[in-house]
Motif scaffolding. Structure first.
Motif, PDB file in Angstrom:
ATOM      1  N   ALA A 229      -0.443  -8.174  64.040  1.00  0.00           N
ATOM      2  CA  ALA A 229      -0.463  -8.309  62.580  1.00  0.00           C
ATOM      3  C   ALA A 229      -1.833  -7.979  62.002  1.00  0.00           C
ATOM      4  O   ALA A 229      -1.944  -7.587  60.832  1.00  0.00           O
ATOM      5  CB  ALA A 229      -0.047  -9.719  62.186  1.00  0.00           C
ATOM      6  N   ASN A 230      -2.894  -8.132  62.807  1.00  0.00           N
ATOM      7  CA  ASN A 230      -4.261  -7.902  62.331  1.00  0.00           C
ATOM      8  C   ASN A 230      -4.902  -6.689  63.014  1.00  0.00           C
ATOM      9  O   ASN A 230      -6.123  -6.620  63.160  1.00  0.00           O
ATOM     10  CB  ASN A 230      -5.105  -9.156  62.575  1.00  0.00           C
ATOM     11  CG  ASN A 230      -4.636 -10.330  61.737  1.00  0.00           C
ATOM     12  OD1 ASN A 230      -4.937 -10.435  60.557  1.00  0.00           O
ATOM     13  ND2 ASN A 230      -3.864 -11.221  62.351  1.00  0.00           N
ATOM     14  N   ARG A 231      -4.032  -5.745  63.380  1.00  0.00           N
ATOM     15  CA  ARG A 231      -4.495  -4.560  64.110  1.00  0.00           C
ATOM     16  C   ARG A 231      -5.606  -3.808  63.369  1.00  0.00           C
ATOM     17  O   ARG A 231      -6.633  -3.456  63.962  1.00  0.00           O
ATOM     18  CB  ARG A 231      -3.303  -3.630  64.370  1.00  0.00           C
ATOM     19  CG  ARG A 231      -3.654  -2.373  65.146  1.00  0.00           C
ATOM     20  CD  ARG A 231      -2.401  -1.582  65.495  1.00  0.00           C
ATOM     21  NE  ARG A 231      -1.772  -0.982  64.335  1.00  0.00           N
ATOM     22  CZ  ARG A 231      -0.615  -1.386  63.809  1.00  0.00           C
ATOM     23  NH1 ARG A 231       0.044  -2.391  64.333  1.00  0.00           N
ATOM     24  NH2 ARG A 231      -0.093  -0.784  62.759  1.00  0.00           N
TER      25      ARG A 231
ATOM     26  N   LEU B  67       0.040   1.785  69.511  1.00  0.00           N
ATOM     27  CA  LEU B  67      -0.231   1.607  68.085  1.00  0.00           C
ATOM     28  C   LEU B  67      -1.717   1.411  67.809  1.00  0.00           C
ATOM     29  O   LEU B  67      -2.242   1.872  66.797  1.00  0.00           O
ATOM     30  CB  LEU B  67       0.559   0.418  67.534  1.00  0.00           C
ATOM     31  CG  LEU B  67       2.057   0.629  67.320  1.00  0.00           C
ATOM     32  CD1 LEU B  67       2.722  -0.676  66.899  1.00  0.00           C
ATOM     33  CD2 LEU B  67       2.315   1.712  66.275  1.00  0.00           C
ATOM     34  N   PHE B  68      -2.410   0.721  68.710  1.00  0.00           N
ATOM     35  CA  PHE B  68      -3.844   0.488  68.523  1.00  0.00           C
ATOM     36  C   PHE B  68      -4.631   1.779  68.708  1.00  0.00           C
ATOM     37  O   PHE B  68      -5.617   2.015  68.009  1.00  0.00           O
ATOM     38  CB  PHE B  68      -4.333  -0.579  69.506  1.00  0.00           C
ATOM     39  CG  PHE B  68      -3.978  -1.978  69.090  1.00  0.00           C
ATOM     40  CD1 PHE B  68      -4.870  -2.757  68.370  1.00  0.00           C
ATOM     41  CD2 PHE B  68      -2.740  -2.520  69.422  1.00  0.00           C
ATOM     42  CE1 PHE B  68      -4.543  -4.044  67.980  1.00  0.00           C
ATOM     43  CE2 PHE B  68      -2.406  -3.807  69.041  1.00  0.00           C
ATOM     44  CZ  PHE B  68      -3.307  -4.576  68.316  1.00  0.00           C
ATOM     45  N   VAL B  69      -4.220   2.607  69.638  1.00  0.00           N
ATOM     46  CA  VAL B  69      -4.918   3.875  69.879  1.00  0.00           C
ATOM     47  C   VAL B  69      -4.671   4.834  68.718  1.00  0.00           C
ATOM     48  O   VAL B  69      -5.569   5.554  68.289  1.00  0.00           O
ATOM     49  CB  VAL B  69      -4.470   4.488  71.220  1.00  0.00           C
ATOM     50  CG1 VAL B  69      -5.175   5.813  71.477  1.00  0.00           C
ATOM     51  CG2 VAL B  69      -4.770   3.517  72.353  1.00  0.00           C
ATOM     52  N   ASP B  70      -3.457   4.832  68.196  1.00  0.00           N
ATOM     53  CA  ASP B  70      -3.162   5.652  67.012  1.00  0.00           C
ATOM     54  C   ASP B  70      -4.069   5.262  65.848  1.00  0.00           C
ATOM     55  O   ASP B  70      -4.442   6.097  65.022  1.00  0.00           O
ATOM     56  CB  ASP B  70      -1.700   5.474  66.596  1.00  0.00           C
ATOM     57  CG  ASP B  70      -0.736   6.182  67.531  1.00  0.00           C
ATOM     58  OD1 ASP B  70      -1.164   7.130  68.227  1.00  0.00           O
ATOM     59  OD2 ASP B  70       0.443   5.791  67.574  1.00  0.00           O
ATOM     60  N   GLY B  71      -4.415   3.971  65.771  1.00  0.00           N
ATOM     61  CA  GLY B  71      -5.236   3.474  64.662  1.00  0.00           C
ATOM     62  C   GLY B  71      -6.724   3.581  64.904  1.00  0.00           C
ATOM     63  O   GLY B  71      -7.512   3.191  64.043  1.00  0.00           O
TER      64      GLY B  71
ATOM     65  N   LYS C 164     -11.192  11.238  69.668  1.00  0.00           N
ATOM     66  CA  LYS C 164     -12.141  11.093  68.558  1.00  0.00           C
ATOM     67  C   LYS C 164     -12.951   9.812  68.704  1.00  0.00           C
ATOM     68  O   LYS C 164     -14.162   9.788  68.465  1.00  0.00           O
ATOM     69  CB  LYS C 164     -11.375  11.102  67.231  1.00  0.00           C
ATOM     70  CG  LYS C 164     -12.267  11.029  66.003  1.00  0.00           C
ATOM     71  CD  LYS C 164     -11.432  11.084  64.724  1.00  0.00           C
ATOM     72  CE  LYS C 164     -12.315  10.972  63.494  1.00  0.00           C
ATOM     73  NZ  LYS C 164     -11.504  11.002  62.236  1.00  0.00           N
ATOM     74  N   THR C 165     -12.278   8.729  69.101  1.00  0.00           N
ATOM     75  CA  THR C 165     -12.973   7.449  69.269  1.00  0.00           C
ATOM     76  C   THR C 165     -13.950   7.523  70.433  1.00  0.00           C
ATOM     77  O   THR C 165     -15.072   7.008  70.357  1.00  0.00           O
ATOM     78  CB  THR C 165     -11.952   6.317  69.495  1.00  0.00           C
ATOM     79  OG1 THR C 165     -11.094   6.239  68.358  1.00  0.00           O
ATOM     80  CG2 THR C 165     -12.645   4.975  69.689  1.00  0.00           C
ATOM     81  N   ALA C 166     -13.531   8.157  71.527  1.00  0.00           N
ATOM     82  CA  ALA C 166     -14.431   8.314  72.674  1.00  0.00           C
ATOM     83  C   ALA C 166     -15.699   9.056  72.252  1.00  0.00           C
ATOM     84  O   ALA C 166     -16.822   8.658  72.609  1.00  0.00           O
ATOM     85  CB  ALA C 166     -13.721   9.063  73.795  1.00  0.00           C
TER      86      ALA C 166
ATOM     87  N   VAL D  42      -3.467  12.477  75.088  1.00  0.00           N
ATOM     88  CA  VAL D  42      -4.809  12.288  74.546  1.00  0.00           C
ATOM     89  C   VAL D  42      -4.713  12.608  73.065  1.00  0.00           C
ATOM     90  O   VAL D  42      -4.444  13.745  72.673  1.00  0.00           O
ATOM     91  CB  VAL D  42      -5.841  13.194  75.245  1.00  0.00           C
ATOM     92  CG1 VAL D  42      -7.218  13.028  74.589  1.00  0.00           C
ATOM     93  CG2 VAL D  42      -5.916  12.860  76.732  1.00  0.00           C
ATOM     94  N   ILE D  43      -4.898  11.597  72.254  1.00  0.00           N
ATOM     95  CA  ILE D  43      -4.723  11.731  70.805  1.00  0.00           C
ATOM     96  C   ILE D  43      -5.992  12.303  70.198  1.00  0.00           C
ATOM     97  O   ILE D  43      -7.099  11.794  70.418  1.00  0.00           O
ATOM     98  CB  ILE D  43      -4.376  10.359  70.190  1.00  0.00           C
ATOM     99  CG1 ILE D  43      -3.049   9.844  70.786  1.00  0.00           C
ATOM    100  CG2 ILE D  43      -4.293  10.441  68.663  1.00  0.00           C
ATOM    101  CD1 ILE D  43      -2.790   8.377  70.563  1.00  0.00           C
ATOM    102  N   GLU D  44      -5.830  13.383  69.479  1.00  0.00           N
ATOM    103  CA  GLU D  44      -6.988  14.083  68.892  1.00  0.00           C
ATOM    104  C   GLU D  44      -7.410  13.463  67.568  1.00  0.00           C
ATOM    105  O   GLU D  44      -6.605  12.915  66.854  1.00  0.00           O
ATOM    106  CB  GLU D  44      -6.648  15.559  68.696  1.00  0.00           C
ATOM    107  CG  GLU D  44      -6.218  16.281  69.968  1.00  0.00           C
ATOM    108  CD  GLU D  44      -7.305  16.346  71.037  1.00  0.00           C
ATOM    109  OE1 GLU D  44      -8.505  16.234  70.679  1.00  0.00           O
ATOM    110  OE2 GLU D  44      -6.972  16.524  72.209  1.00  0.00           O
TER     111      GLU D  44
END
Length: 326
Positions: free
Chosen positions: A230-232, A252-256, A304-306, A324-326
């Motif tokens: 709920a507090n992602r 979901l956390f990696v997408d965010g 991107k986060t890395a 691997v999400i860009e």
């Protein structure tokens, strides 16, 4: 045409239109499923459950009725919502992770309960054992606590020199003690210092992250729970603010903006939960249905986060990542 003949013709037409599996069930029976959740409304995972039920021949409005009760993050309401489903005399209750399974089990000892994604059903006292649940609850385990060492290893591939690891856990939930016990075992084995912050209110999150920084945390593991889900957004903002490489259970956390997630495929678990419900509708008892463990695991990384954290994605993780999400 008399009424009796009309009925015969109508039944014949229905037989042509309906899935064959429907007629393996009780003729004319409308099954009632109660869904007890910490969310505010049906999630995409519960939609996967519904989709699988349709494949199995259960059609809402024809032979299936679903009653949804969600606490919208206010888990103090779960006992009341569980009691409502019991009063409605549903045939089975579906729950997800966190507090709903325990709330449902306290509300009834007779209505079958299927949990789609519970971290540690034995450790939480929900079942006697995975092989023989022994009561009115069965379903699927996320194996979250058993995956702890793997997750820590992956984080250390990103940050090999990390020796101080923070854990953001949900205060007051029965799945937290076994997770933290496992974390302490892993930390001792890998010679790591553990920094634990247990919270259950959004207002406490900024202070928790500040305390992690003061204690010298270098990497972060976030327990998957209704609270963290709920507090992602806030959790991810704070992880970015304090430049903490984070490991999460779900994509979901990696997408965010989270760095990495590794865990069971939740849509897959919810689809498999539909098969438990089908077996119960056909006469099986929860006590006789072993709790299944995940068979499909997913690894997601945010490139991107890395880069923002100044980290290079290890080749071993690149090769094993589902995406691997860009």
């Amino acid at each position: 045409m008399d009424d009796r003949r009309k009925l015969v013709i109508a039944l014949g037409a229905g037989a042509l239109a309906a899935p064959f599996g429907v007629f393996a069930q009780q003729a004319g029976k409308v099954w009632r499923i109660g869904i007890l959740s910490s969310s505010s409304g049906p999630t995409k995972f519960e939609e996967a459950f519904r989709d699988e039920l349709r494949i199995l021949g259960y059609i809402e409005g024809r032979n299936l009725s679903i009653e949804y009760r969600g606490s919208a993050g206010d888990d103090a309401r779960l006992p009341e919502l569980a009691a409502e489903l019991v009063q409605l005399k549903v045939d089975v209750i579906l729950t997800n992770s966190g507090l709903p399974p325990a709330a449902a089990k306290r509300a009834t000892s007779t209505i079958p309960i299927v949990t789609a994604a519970t971290a540690d059903p034995v450790g939480q006292g929900l079942v006697a054992s995975l092989a023989r649940p022994g009561g009115n609850l069965t379903g699927l385990s996320m194996l979250s606590t058993d995956l702890t060492e793997k997750r820590v290893q992956m984080l250390r591939e990103f940050v090999p020199k990390a020796t101080r690891i923070a854990v953001l856990a949900m205060k007051g939930t029965s799945s937290t003690p076994p997770l933290l016990a496992n974390m302490r075992t892993v930390a001792q084995k890998m010679d790591l210092t553990l920094i634990v912050q247990e919270v259950n209110e959004p207002e406490a999150l900024p202070g928790a992250f500040a305390a992690m920084q003061s204690a010298g945390a270098q990497v972060l593991i976030v327990q998957q729970s209704p609270f963290t889900g709920a507090n992602r957004k806030l959790i991810l903002e704070l992880a970015a603010k304090y430049r903490l490489p984070g490991m999460f259970d779900i994509r979901l956390f990696v997408d965010g903006g989270g760095l990495i997630s590794y865990g069971p495929s939740l849509p897959d678990l919810f689809r498999r939960a539909a098969h438990y419900v089908d077996k119960i509708f056909k006469g099986a008892k929860p006590a006789d249905l072993p709790v299944e463990q995940p068979t499909k695991f997913e690894l997601f990384i945010n490139r991107k986060t890395a880069k923002a954290l100044g980290l290079t994605i290890p080749q071993s993780l690149l090769l094993s990542a589902d995406e691997v999400i860009e």
